[in-house]
Design a protein around this motif. Structure first.
Motif, mmCIF file in Angstrom:
data_model
loop_
_atom_site.group_PDB
_atom_site.id
_atom_site.type_symbol
_atom_site.label_atom_id
_atom_site.label_comp_id
_atom_site.label_asym_id
_atom_site.label_seq_id
_atom_site.Cartn_x
_atom_site.Cartn_y
_atom_site.Cartn_z
ATOM 1 N N VAL A 224 5.830 9.594 0.511
ATOM 2 C CA VAL A 224 6.739 8.757 -0.055
ATOM 3 C C VAL A 224 6.524 8.531 -1.581
ATOM 4 O O VAL A 224 7.677 8.727 -2.487
ATOM 5 C CB VAL A 224 6.981 7.450 0.786
ATOM 6 C CG1 VAL A 224 8.127 6.619 0.189
ATOM 7 C CG2 VAL A 224 7.301 7.573 2.285
ATOM 8 N N LYS A 225 5.630 7.786 -2.031
ATOM 9 C CA LYS A 225 5.329 7.334 -3.211
ATOM 10 C C LYS A 225 3.816 6.650 -3.496
ATOM 11 O O LYS A 225 3.178 6.722 -2.552
ATOM 12 C CB LYS A 225 6.347 6.060 -3.573
ATOM 13 C CG LYS A 225 6.053 5.006 -2.911
ATOM 14 C CD LYS A 225 7.135 4.007 -3.137
ATOM 15 C CE LYS A 225 7.200 2.717 -2.083
ATOM 16 N NZ LYS A 225 8.003 1.705 -2.385
ATOM 17 N N VAL A 226 3.550 6.775 -4.655
ATOM 18 C CA VAL A 226 2.200 5.945 -4.939
ATOM 19 C C VAL A 226 2.525 4.445 -5.532
ATOM 20 O O VAL A 226 3.391 4.347 -6.619
ATOM 21 C CB VAL A 226 1.397 6.601 -6.037
ATOM 22 C CG1 VAL A 226 0.297 5.657 -6.490
ATOM 23 C CG2 VAL A 226 0.790 8.043 -5.312
ATOM 24 N N ILE A 227 1.893 3.606 -5.112
ATOM 25 C CA ILE A 227 2.221 2.048 -5.675
ATOM 26 C C ILE A 227 0.835 1.568 -6.288
ATOM 27 O O ILE A 227 0.039 2.066 -6.082
ATOM 28 C CB ILE A 227 2.585 1.091 -4.333
ATOM 29 C CG1 ILE A 227 1.206 1.059 -3.451
ATOM 30 C CG2 ILE A 227 3.883 1.375 -3.661
ATOM 31 C CD1 ILE A 227 1.451 -0.281 -2.595
ATOM 32 N N GLU A 228 1.395 0.685 -7.506
ATOM 33 C CA GLU A 228 0.257 0.654 -8.149
ATOM 34 C C GLU A 228 0.329 -0.827 -8.599
ATOM 35 O O GLU A 228 1.393 -1.508 -8.432
ATOM 36 C CB GLU A 228 0.322 1.110 -9.589
ATOM 37 C CG GLU A 228 0.364 3.018 -9.499
ATOM 38 C CD GLU A 228 0.315 3.444 -10.967
ATOM 39 O OE1 GLU A 228 0.785 2.915 -11.994
ATOM 40 O OE2 GLU A 228 -0.037 4.667 -11.060
ATOM 41 N N ASP A 229 -0.843 -1.413 -9.329
ATOM 42 C CA ASP A 229 -0.849 -3.000 -9.651
ATOM 43 C C ASP A 229 -1.860 -3.076 -10.634
ATOM 44 O O ASP A 229 -3.132 -2.580 -10.193
ATOM 45 C CB ASP A 229 -1.345 -3.689 -8.240
ATOM 46 C CG ASP A 229 -0.952 -5.271 -8.585
ATOM 47 O OD1 ASP A 229 -1.371 -5.558 -9.662
ATOM 48 O OD2 ASP A 229 -0.443 -5.800 -7.844
ATOM 49 N N ASP A 230 -1.598 -3.364 -11.862
ATOM 50 C CA ASP A 230 -2.683 -3.401 -12.760
ATOM 51 C C ASP A 230 -3.510 -4.810 -12.959
ATOM 52 O O ASP A 230 -3.975 -5.028 -13.740
ATOM 53 C CB ASP A 230 -1.961 -3.079 -14.057
ATOM 54 C CG ASP A 230 -0.891 -4.217 -14.546
ATOM 55 O OD1 ASP A 230 -0.711 -5.068 -13.865
ATOM 56 O OD2 ASP A 230 -0.153 -3.913 -15.616
ATOM 57 N N ARG A 231 -3.275 -5.733 -12.137
ATOM 58 C CA ARG A 231 -3.975 -6.891 -11.913
ATOM 59 C C ARG A 231 -5.393 -6.559 -11.551
ATOM 60 O O ARG A 231 -6.339 -7.392 -11.759
ATOM 61 C CB ARG A 231 -3.362 -7.849 -10.813
ATOM 62 C CG ARG A 231 -2.066 -8.372 -11.379
ATOM 63 C CD ARG A 231 -1.583 -9.352 -10.301
ATOM 64 N NE ARG A 231 -1.302 -8.625 -8.893
ATOM 65 C CZ ARG A 231 -0.922 -9.127 -7.893
ATOM 66 N NH1 ARG A 231 -0.777 -10.641 -7.700
ATOM 67 N NH2 ARG A 231 -0.653 -8.334 -6.852
ATOM 68 N N THR A 232 -5.814 -5.481 -11.161
ATOM 69 C CA THR A 232 -7.267 -5.376 -10.699
ATOM 70 C C THR A 232 -7.305 -3.665 -10.857
ATOM 71 O O THR A 232 -6.374 -3.060 -11.047
ATOM 72 C CB THR A 232 -7.693 -5.831 -9.358
ATOM 73 O OG1 THR A 232 -9.119 -5.727 -9.194
ATOM 74 C CG2 THR A 232 -6.844 -4.926 -8.261
ATOM 75 N N GLY A 233 -8.599 -3.306 -10.468
ATOM 76 C CA GLY A 233 -8.972 -1.742 -10.639
ATOM 77 C C GLY A 233 -8.551 -0.964 -9.392
ATOM 78 O O GLY A 233 -7.928 -1.245 -8.281
ATOM 79 N N PRO A 234 -9.122 0.337 -9.322
ATOM 80 C CA PRO A 234 -9.118 1.023 -8.236
ATOM 81 C C PRO A 234 -9.525 0.460 -6.940
ATOM 82 O O PRO A 234 -10.301 -0.358 -6.772
ATOM 83 C CB PRO A 234 -10.006 2.415 -8.503
ATOM 84 C CG PRO A 234 -10.185 2.210 -9.969
ATOM 85 C CD PRO A 234 -10.115 0.869 -10.462
ATOM 86 N N ILE A 235 -8.924 0.830 -5.618
ATOM 87 C CA ILE A 235 -9.138 0.497 -4.348
ATOM 88 C C ILE A 235 -10.194 1.217 -3.644
ATOM 89 O O ILE A 235 -10.325 2.501 -3.815
ATOM 90 C CB ILE A 235 -7.799 0.522 -3.650
ATOM 91 C CG1 ILE A 235 -6.794 -0.418 -3.958
ATOM 92 C CG2 ILE A 235 -8.200 -0.076 -2.088
ATOM 93 C CD1 ILE A 235 -7.057 -1.681 -4.421
#
Length: 409
Positions: A224-235
């Motif tokens: 479907v998609k890739v979701i991102e969040d720049d509040r922290t680093g890679p999961i």
């Protein structure tokens, strides 16, 4: 289905140096080890290193894990190589090995004996992980640095065969080389897969400024998609496979640590836990559990969901700037509260090194206590942990190089 394999009697030589135990096989046709039957409901997958450096895992049944010594002498089902074990209901699913691409199930038969099934489905690459979907199916993933596709499988838990498989080009998920698997959960209409970018040759991690999770449809397994969040680093990180967990309401939590001790060559963001609310397919912008607010810049790479917003963790007691690369330690067990955003450490467990493995497989939560094997200098011991009172009781000695799985039927 085949009955439990009875190994030849083993001659055990304890080598105190480096805390290893080497086992050499010694056949004696006149001696037959006693079959473990009846109420032996605990199972441990014990790893032993051979003279050439390779590991063999023996999954063994035990009646008691809180006294005496536990070993695979004269018993167990053996798997050669670096296997990963996951328990779903009353079956243990083994994947991995030396370039093996099948999935094997272990279970107890009506006589109380450990038996092995499966091994009939072969995949393009070794499966990285196996988790249970909400509809009772198993979900497995192939995500190899040598492949330009990521393949998801829906596997029938009874027959241990794939009923559907869908491949997605790596280029649809990232334009970087080296996406590495770190966790997978299914919630509602979505399947979430976390990953981080690691150079397939050098294992350096040059991209640590954003959290990313790939979203697939379920049960269709379409990207479907890739979701991102720049509040922290890679999961997530190397080997631990605990980048994502899910609570009983369907909320998904994503852990970012960027620990040098767990495969990262750099860190550029604060460690934190993010949330994807049940039914949604985006990060919740109103939720973040920043570890710096409750610890002195400490992190964890290991999560096991207990229930009621409580999570069992192994906290790394060294700051990231002080961690040794690939060390997975030093560790101290604790319980996080995802709602209150608090942490309570477990007393009675010594600081110890980890295995860089999935904590949900190498520890056991039976609804009341958590069981795990803790290395102490030369020897290792079972610890029974009370996650309510935050206390621990020392149990049986474990005679193996390390424990690859801890289960209960």
């Amino acid at each position: 289905m085949k009955r439990v394999k009875l190994l030849p009697l083993l001659t055990m030589t304890a080598l105190l140096a480096a805390g290893t135990l080497l086992f050499s096989a010694c056949s004696d046709e006149n001696e037959v080890p006693e079959m473990i039957t009846g109420e032996a409901n605990y199972a441990l997958s014990l790893a032993y290193q051979g003279t050439e450096g390779n590991y063999t895992y023996y999954t063994v049944l035990f009646e008691d894990v809180m006294s005496g010594s536990l070993s695979a002498v004269g018993q167990g089902i053996d798997h050669l190589g670096y296997y990963t074990y996951n328990q779903v209901d009353d079956r243990i699913y083994a994947t991995g090995g030396f370039e093996l691409t099948d999935i094997i199930a272990l279970e107890k038969n009506t006589d109380g004996e450990l038996v092995e099934t499966g091994g009939n489905s072969s995949f393009g690459n070794s499966l990285q992980d196996v988790v249970e979907a909400e509809d009772g199916m198993l979900l497995a993933i192939e995500m190899a640095s040598s492949s330009d596709v990521i393949t998801l499988h829906r596997i029938n838990a009874e027959t241990v065969t794939a009923e559907s498989s869908v491949s997605t080009a790596v280029s649809e998920i990232t334009d970087q080389s080296g996406p590495s698997y770190s966790g997978m959960v299914q919630s509602g209409d979505f399947l979430f897969v976390s990953f981080y970018i690691s150079d397939p040759t050098t294992y350096t991690t040059a991209h640590t400024d954003v959290a990313q999770v790939a979203v697939f449809s379920y049960p269709g397994l379409q990207f479907v998609k890739v979701i991102e969040d720049d509040r922290t680093g890679p999961i997530g990180g190397f080997g631990t496979k605990s980048g994502l967990i899910k609570d009983e309401t369907g909320n998904v939590y994503a852990l970012s640590h960027t620990n040098p001790a767990n495969g990262f060559s750099q860190f550029t963001k604060d460690p934190a836990i993010l949330r994807i609310n049940s039914g949604d397919s985006e990060f919740d912008s109103n939720y973040i559990f920043d570890f710096n607010t409750v610890t002195d810049s400490l992190t964890t790479a290991h999560l096991v969901y207990l229930g009621n917003n409580k999570v069992f963790v192994e906290m790394n007691t060294a700051k990231r700037s002080e961690q040794s690369a690939w060390a997975d330690g030093p560790l101290k067990p604790a319980v996080l509260d995802l709602s209150a955003k608090t942490i309570d450490y477990i007393s009675g467990v010594p600081e110890h090194s980890g295995l860089g493995r999935k904590l949900a497989s190498t520890s056991l939560y039976d609804g009341q206590h958590i069981y795990m094997v803790v290395p102490e200098d030369v020897n290792s011991y079972v610890y029974q942990i009370d996650p309510v009172n935050y206390t621990a009781t020392k149990g049986a000695e474990v005679q193996a190089n390390f424990t690859a799985g801890f289960f209960k039927f």
